[in-house]
Design a protein around this motif. Structure first.
Motif, mmCIF file in Angstrom:
data_model
loop_
_atom_site.group_PDB
_atom_site.id
_atom_site.type_symbol
_atom_site.label_atom_id
_atom_site.label_comp_id
_atom_site.label_asym_id
_atom_site.label_seq_id
_atom_site.Cartn_x
_atom_site.Cartn_y
_atom_site.Cartn_z
ATOM 1 N N ILE A 166 33.088 61.635 46.837
ATOM 2 C CA ILE A 166 32.308 60.891 45.850
ATOM 3 C C ILE A 166 31.653 59.729 46.579
ATOM 4 O O ILE A 166 32.275 59.112 47.455
ATOM 5 C CB ILE A 166 33.230 60.393 44.715
ATOM 6 N N ASP A 167 30.406 59.439 46.249
ATOM 7 C CA ASP A 167 29.668 58.341 46.878
ATOM 8 C C ASP A 167 28.841 57.678 45.779
ATOM 9 O O ASP A 167 27.847 58.223 45.330
ATOM 10 C CB ASP A 167 28.773 58.905 47.991
ATOM 11 N N GLU A 168 29.318 56.520 45.310
ATOM 12 C CA GLU A 168 28.679 55.844 44.169
ATOM 13 C C GLU A 168 28.367 54.393 44.513
ATOM 14 O O GLU A 168 29.168 53.721 45.171
ATOM 15 C CB GLU A 168 29.619 55.862 42.946
ATOM 16 N N GLY A 169 27.247 53.909 44.037
ATOM 17 C CA GLY A 169 26.908 52.497 44.173
ATOM 18 C C GLY A 169 26.274 52.157 45.511
ATOM 19 O O GLY A 169 26.042 53.016 46.361
ATOM 20 N N GLU A 170 25.995 50.853 45.678
ATOM 21 C CA GLU A 170 25.377 50.351 46.914
ATOM 22 C C GLU A 170 26.031 49.027 47.302
ATOM 23 O O GLU A 170 26.505 48.289 46.450
ATOM 24 C CB GLU A 170 23.871 50.121 46.686
ATOM 25 N N GLY A 171 25.986 48.741 48.599
ATOM 26 C CA GLY A 171 26.542 47.470 49.075
ATOM 27 C C GLY A 171 27.592 47.715 50.140
ATOM 28 O O GLY A 171 27.611 48.762 50.788
ATOM 29 N N ILE A 186 36.051 52.787 40.478
ATOM 30 C CA ILE A 186 34.623 53.116 40.638
ATOM 31 C C ILE A 186 33.813 52.427 39.536
ATOM 32 O O ILE A 186 32.798 51.774 39.806
ATOM 33 C CB ILE A 186 34.371 54.646 40.574
ATOM 34 N N GLU A 187 34.274 52.581 38.299
ATOM 35 C CA GLU A 187 33.565 51.996 37.142
ATOM 36 C C GLU A 187 33.362 50.493 37.318
ATOM 37 O O GLU A 187 32.290 49.957 37.053
ATOM 38 C CB GLU A 187 34.358 52.249 35.842
ATOM 39 N N GLU A 188 34.418 49.829 37.775
ATOM 40 C CA GLU A 188 34.403 48.370 37.862
ATOM 41 C C GLU A 188 33.523 47.854 39.004
ATOM 42 O O GLU A 188 32.852 46.836 38.872
ATOM 43 C CB GLU A 188 35.841 47.862 38.042
ATOM 44 N N PHE A 189 33.511 48.557 40.139
ATOM 45 C CA PHE A 189 32.916 47.981 41.357
ATOM 46 C C PHE A 189 31.606 48.623 41.798
ATOM 47 O O PHE A 189 30.955 48.111 42.698
ATOM 48 C CB PHE A 189 33.939 48.025 42.506
ATOM 49 N N LYS A 190 31.188 49.726 41.180
ATOM 50 C CA LYS A 190 30.014 50.446 41.696
ATOM 51 C C LYS A 190 28.706 49.671 41.545
ATOM 52 O O LYS A 190 27.731 50.000 42.198
ATOM 53 C CB LYS A 190 29.891 51.835 41.060
ATOM 54 N N ASP A 191 28.697 48.634 40.716
ATOM 55 C CA ASP A 191 27.459 47.856 40.575
ATOM 56 C C ASP A 191 27.262 46.883 41.739
ATOM 57 O O ASP A 191 26.172 46.340 41.920
ATOM 58 C CB ASP A 191 27.444 47.099 39.237
ATOM 59 N N ARG A 192 28.316 46.666 42.568
ATOM 60 C CA ARG A 192 28.166 45.710 43.671
ATOM 61 C C ARG A 192 28.757 46.188 45.004
ATOM 62 O O ARG A 192 28.681 45.481 45.999
ATOM 63 C CB ARG A 192 28.746 44.346 43.285
ATOM 64 N N TYR A 193 29.347 47.366 44.998
ATOM 65 C CA TYR A 193 29.870 47.950 46.238
ATOM 66 C C TYR A 193 29.473 49.426 46.305
ATOM 67 O O TYR A 193 29.215 50.055 45.281
ATOM 68 C CB TYR A 193 31.410 47.870 46.284
ATOM 69 N N ARG A 194 29.466 49.951 47.506
ATOM 70 C CA ARG A 194 29.308 51.398 47.676
ATOM 71 C C ARG A 194 30.720 51.983 47.808
ATOM 72 O O ARG A 194 31.457 51.653 48.741
ATOM 73 C CB ARG A 194 28.486 51.691 48.935
ATOM 74 N N LYS A 222 41.258 43.216 38.759
ATOM 75 C CA LYS A 222 41.145 41.752 38.821
ATOM 76 C C LYS A 222 41.672 41.239 40.171
ATOM 77 O O LYS A 222 41.021 40.444 40.854
ATOM 78 C CB LYS A 222 41.937 41.129 37.664
ATOM 79 N N LEU A 223 42.845 41.745 40.562
ATOM 80 C CA LEU A 223 43.442 41.322 41.839
ATOM 81 C C LEU A 223 42.624 41.824 43.030
ATOM 82 O O LEU A 223 42.451 41.108 44.015
ATOM 83 C CB LEU A 223 44.883 41.837 41.930
ATOM 84 N N LEU A 224 42.109 43.039 42.906
ATOM 85 C CA LEU A 224 41.266 43.590 43.971
ATOM 86 C C LEU A 224 39.997 42.752 44.128
ATOM 87 O O LEU A 224 39.599 42.420 45.248
ATOM 88 C CB LEU A 224 40.915 45.053 43.664
ATOM 89 N N HIS A 247 53.999 53.309 40.492
ATOM 90 C CA HIS A 247 53.554 53.640 41.846
ATOM 91 C C HIS A 247 52.030 53.725 42.001
ATOM 92 O O HIS A 247 51.524 53.658 43.109
ATOM 93 C CB HIS A 247 54.199 54.986 42.229
ATOM 94 N N ALA A 248 51.318 53.906 40.896
ATOM 95 C CA ALA A 248 49.852 54.060 40.975
ATOM 96 C C ALA A 248 49.191 52.992 40.105
ATOM 97 O O ALA A 248 48.719 53.258 39.002
ATOM 98 C CB ALA A 248 49.438 55.465 40.535
ATOM 99 N N ALA A 249 49.167 51.770 40.628
ATOM 100 C CA ALA A 249 48.721 50.612 39.847
ATOM 101 C C ALA A 249 47.296 50.763 39.333
ATOM 102 O O ALA A 249 46.962 50.345 38.225
ATOM 103 C CB ALA A 249 48.837 49.346 40.689
ATOM 104 N N MET A 250 46.423 51.380 40.134
ATOM 105 C CA MET A 250 45.009 51.497 39.735
ATOM 106 C C MET A 250 44.834 52.437 38.549
ATOM 107 O O MET A 250 43.824 52.390 37.858
ATOM 108 C CB MET A 250 44.131 51.921 40.924
ATOM 109 N N MET A 251 45.853 53.287 38.291
ATOM 110 C CA MET A 251 45.806 54.172 37.129
ATOM 111 C C MET A 251 46.528 53.555 35.926
ATOM 112 O O MET A 251 46.064 53.638 34.802
ATOM 113 C CB MET A 251 46.493 55.509 37.446
ATOM 114 N N GLU A 252 47.686 52.947 36.208
ATOM 115 C CA GLU A 252 48.539 52.489 35.102
ATOM 116 C C GLU A 252 48.122 51.135 34.539
ATOM 117 O O GLU A 252 48.194 50.915 33.335
ATOM 118 C CB GLU A 252 49.997 52.432 35.579
#
Length: 253
Positions: A14-19, A39-47, A242-244, A230-235
């Motif tokens: 997967i390759d989404e966004g720019e930056g 992806i949803e959170e960061f694709k507007d400012r990161y690739r 926010k922490l990322l 164990h899977a914080a980004m999912m749970e």
């Protein structure tokens, strides 16, 4: 999964966004969809780039964490990536650590969540009751603080995977490789900034693993997420993002 999977030159990704590039690495039983909220959170400012790791496609003799790290390097070179921030969950974190040690010139920073590399309490050395759907369901639920996160779709996927003989042999080979390849003696060589974002209720790589990573990595910071396995980004995606974001903003300066 709502994001397009690209396929070229033997790579699926997967390759989404720019930056600036965030390279995301999934775990042993993980999938690209585990990172959907990131992806949803960061694709507007990161690739954001997520390669599908060839866990089930390597020759059995070379199925291991080092081979996955070599695969990541081939992918990074093919996509001509540089100055990347690598995020790894579980086995993906372990692969990220090996990659950073081998190719530090490509990596600006590292984020680990529920990473193996020191200790993990996974399925163990076998799947004694892999034909039992209830047993598999229980094991998938064990990954999370809230068993409800283990949706039927997720359990079905794992059940199907571990009842495929070719796949289960490689999962066990990969798990054994991860256990053999302990990183404790090498972590002091990783001098880039490392963000550790950990579920306080992680039963697979428990809190003491995060604390040991924090001690052994020279430039690391540890952040906890309560009521999280164990899977914080999912749970706990909101808290994880926010922490990322705080970590990514800090390393920009």
């Amino acid at each position: 999964m709502k994001f397009a999977l690209k396929q070229e030159k033997g790579f699926s990704y997967i390759d989404e966004g720019e930056g600036d590039v965030l390279l995301l690495l999934h775990g042993l039983m993980g999938a690209l969809s585990n990172w959907e909220q990131v992806i949803e959170e960061f694709k507007d400012r990161y690739r954001i780039i997520i390669p599908m790791l060839p866990i089930y496609d390597l020759p059995l003799l070379t199925t291991g964490v080092k081979s996955l790290s070599k695969f990541v390097h081939k992918f990074v070179k093919y996509k001509e990536l540089k100055n990347i921030t690598v995020l790894g969950n579980s086995l993906g974190g372990h692969v990220a650590l090996i990659y950073v040690l081998s190719h530090p010139e490509y990596v600006k920073a590292l984020v680990l969540t529920g990473s193996s590399g020191l200790y993990e309490n996974a399925f163990g050395g076998s799947f004694p009751r892999r034909e039992s759907y209830d047993f598999v369901k229980e094991k998938v639920e064990y990954t999370f603080y809230d068993p409800a996160v283990a949706t039927k779709e997720l359990v079905d996927d794992v059940f199907q995977t571990i009842n495929d003989r070719n796949r289960v042999i490689r999962i066990l080979a990969m798990a054994k490789s991860a256990i053999r390849h302990n990183m404790a003696k090498d972590l002091h060589k990783i001098t880039i900034p490392v963000g550790l974002i950990w579920g306080r209720n992680d039963k697979i790589t428990p809190p003491e693993v995060a604390e040991e990573f924090n001690q052994l990595l020279p430039d690391s910071e540890l952040h906890w997420i309560d009521k999280c396995g164990h899977a914080a980004m999912m749970e706990q995606p909101v808290e994880f993002n926010k922490l990322l974001n705080l970590f990514l903003e800090k390393i920009k300066k």
